[in-house]
Every structure is written in structure tokens, then in C-alpha cells.
Design a protein around this motif. Structure first.
Motif, mmCIF file in Angstrom:
data_model
loop_
_atom_site.group_PDB
_atom_site.id
_atom_site.type_symbol
_atom_site.label_atom_id
_atom_site.label_comp_id
_atom_site.label_asym_id
_atom_site.label_seq_id
_atom_site.Cartn_x
_atom_site.Cartn_y
_atom_site.Cartn_z
ATOM 1 N N PRO A 108 -1.987 -5.022 0.229
ATOM 2 C CA PRO A 108 -0.821 -5.546 0.957
ATOM 3 C C PRO A 108 0.421 -5.656 0.075
ATOM 4 N N LYS A 109 0.220 -5.908 -1.222
ATOM 5 C CA LYS A 109 1.363 -5.979 -2.135
ATOM 6 C C LYS A 109 1.995 -4.601 -2.327
ATOM 7 N N LEU A 110 1.169 -3.573 -2.294
ATOM 8 C CA LEU A 110 1.705 -2.211 -2.352
ATOM 9 C C LEU A 110 2.423 -1.873 -1.053
ATOM 10 N N GLY A 111 1.813 -2.290 0.069
ATOM 11 C CA GLY A 111 2.383 -2.003 1.384
ATOM 12 C C GLY A 111 1.957 -0.634 1.893
ATOM 13 N N GLN A 112 1.997 -0.488 3.196
ATOM 14 C CA GLN A 112 1.544 0.738 3.853
ATOM 15 C C GLN A 112 2.277 1.980 3.352
ATOM 16 N N LYS A 113 3.596 1.898 3.277
ATOM 17 C CA LYS A 113 4.409 3.067 2.929
ATOM 18 C C LYS A 113 4.123 3.551 1.510
ATOM 19 N N LYS A 114 4.092 2.614 0.555
ATOM 20 C CA LYS A 114 3.872 2.997 -0.841
ATOM 21 C C LYS A 114 2.440 3.477 -1.061
ATOM 22 N N LEU A 115 1.485 2.786 -0.416
ATOM 23 C CA LEU A 115 0.084 3.178 -0.542
ATOM 24 C C LEU A 115 -0.124 4.589 -0.002
ATOM 25 N N GLN A 116 0.491 4.874 1.142
ATOM 26 C CA GLN A 116 0.372 6.204 1.723
ATOM 27 C C GLN A 116 0.994 7.263 0.816
#
Length: 275
Positions: free
Chosen positions: A125-133
Motif C-alpha cells: 500500500p505504501k508503494l501504491g497501485q500505480k508504482k507497484l504496477q
């Protein structure tokens, strides 16, 4: 123990394609008796596969990344600054888990060595969806699928179509990039990740780094998926070894699939004189 003439294949790694040449195996013990399995041994010195045990389809089949995802996730966390270093402690939230080792505070080293699920679920969650993707896309990691959610995708059963999945060949390619500083991430992030995956030294002096992964195909948790992704080195000898297996029938074993995959890896490396 059942004896069979296992097939070992030599594969040249080039992008997503491979050329398969079958040769007779000197190994007579079937380490995958009763399961569907694949073992890959990639020689970092020659940039070729020295051994492929198992059929090509199994080695190409994508399955849930499970806890092997902690390795790329560590690179992402250190690269992005979500984790400043391997000593940063995350506090346990007090929610009891059946695995006692999960019920305490952890840093990145113990997260990796003890395979702490909640630690991973605090990072994503700290990375977030956009960055993780973006990391998944940049790493070219398996099917890159986060549709099951950023705290659950890699944990989904391999029978779930929405799982974050990866094949044995793709695991090998990822590990090859990690050990050659070839991922699109900082060299520092890759080095720390390599450091926290150290496991042990073999009787013959090989240094072993790696990560297990365990999952189940069924709700009854009787049909196991096991992963072990690893790096082996002694002097100028250097290899990537990846093992995966799936139970063919429900198993009464209480051993997690990842631990069995790790055992199989050591057994085969022993057969090859590399352990």
C-alpha cells in the motif's frame, strides 16, 4: 524410492524464447516422484542452462508467485525508499496468526528469512497501485496481474485466474537480472535484497541465497504448490537454480510446498555434485 530415467535438457536463454536439446540424464533418482515438477539450473558463467529436469510445458507454466514475490518486492521497497534499509523495523499490529513467528515486530531481514506475510502487505500500500504496477512492468515480472488487489495478488491460489503468476523460466530470468544488477532499480536496492536472501553455506562450500514459496490449489489445502528460487556460488562458479512442483493428488503431508521445493533443490544439486 522410485527410479526413472529423468530427462535433462540444455536450454539457451534468449529473451522469452528457448532452444531445447534433449540429452540422456546421468541422474537416475526421480526427485519429482508423485508430483509434477521442474528444476532449472542456469550457469551464470556460460549464460546457458546446464540442466532442465522436467518437461518443457511444466517449466513454462505460470503459477502463483506466492512468497517468492518477496524478492522483487524487496527491490521495489529499497529502490523507492519505502524501506530505507534492511534494519528498519515494522511493528506487529497485534493480530494473531497461526504462524507464531509472524506475531512480533520484524525488519526486512527477518521478513525475508521467516516469510512474514503482513510485512509484505504493509509495503505494497505504501508503494501504491500505480508504482507497484510500473515496477512489475519494468521488471517484466510474470503476468504482471494485480487484479486481485495489491495486498493479495501474489497470495492467490494458482487455480485462481486473477493471481499474480510467474513461470520457472521467468523466475530464472528475474534472478539472473537481480544478480547481475540488470533490473531497472538502484544497485543499492539490488545489493541489499541479495544480502537479505542469504540462507546457508553447503558442505562443499557453496553459498546459497534463496526464497521459498508455498500455496495450495484447493480450499482443503491438500494439493500443494511449491517454489524455491535460488542463487548458488563458490568462487567463479555461479548458478541460478529454480524448482517448482505441484501435487498430482491430494497430499497428507504437513510440510509446506516451499520447504519441500527447497529440499528437492538441495537433493538435485547434490546429485550434480554442487552441494
Amino acid at each position: 524410492m522410485r527410479i526413472s530415467a529423468a530427462v535433462i535438457s540444455v536450454v539457451l536463454l534468449s529473451g522469452c524464447t528457448s532452444t531445447l536439446t534433449k540429452v540422456e540424464s546421468p541422474i537416475q533418482i526421480d526427485r519429482f516422484a508423485g508430483v509434477k515438477g521442474c528444476f532449472l539450473l542456469f550457469n551464470m558463467k556460460t549464460n546457458k542452462f546446464d540442466k532442465v529436469i522436467g518437461d518443457e510445458a511444466t517449466c513454462k507454466e505460470r503459477n502463483s508467485a506466492s512468497s517468492t514475490f518477496k524478492v522483487p518486492l524487496a527491490v521495489m521497497a529499497f529502490d523507492s525508499g519505502v524501506l530505507k534499509d534492511e534494519n528498519v523495523v515494522l511493528k506487529w499490529d497485534g493480530k494473531k496468526d497461526v504462524r507464531e513467528e509472524s506475531n512480533k515486530d520484524h525488519n526486512a531481514k527477518t521478513w525475508m528469512s521467516q516469510s512474514i506475510v503482513w510485512f509484505s502487505q504493509r509495503i505494497t500500500p505504501k508503494l501504491g497501485q500505480k508504482k507497484l504496477q510500473k515496477y512489475l512492468n519494468d521488471f517484466d515480472y510474470g503476468n504482471k496481474d494485480l487484479s486481485a488487489g495489491i495486498t493479495q495478488a501474489w497470495l492467490q491460489s494458482p487455480s485462481d485466474k486473477s493471481a499474480l503468476k510467474i513461470s520457472a523460466y521467468e523466475q530464472t530470468e528475474f534472478m539472473k537480472k537481480l544478480w547481475t544488477d540488470s533490473l531497472p532499480a538502484s544497485k543499492r536496492a539490488m545489493k541489499i535484497t541479495r544480502d537479505i536472501t542469504f540462507l546457508e553455506a553447503s558442505p562443499k562450500g557453496y553459498s546459497l541465497n534463496g526464497k521459498t514459496g508455498s500455496n495450495f490449489y484447493d480450499k482443503e489445502r491438500k494439493v500443494r504448490l511449491g517454489w524455491f528460487i535460488s542463487h548458488l556460488q563458490k568462487g567463479d562458479e555461479e548458478y541460478i537454480a529454480v524448482t517448482t512442483f505441484s501435487d498430482i493428488a491430494p497430499s497428507n503431508s504437513t510440510q509446506y510446498g516451499g520447504m519441500r521445493a527447497k529440499e528437492i533443490t538441495k537433493e538435485i544439486l547434490g546429485d550434480l555434485g554442487l552441494w
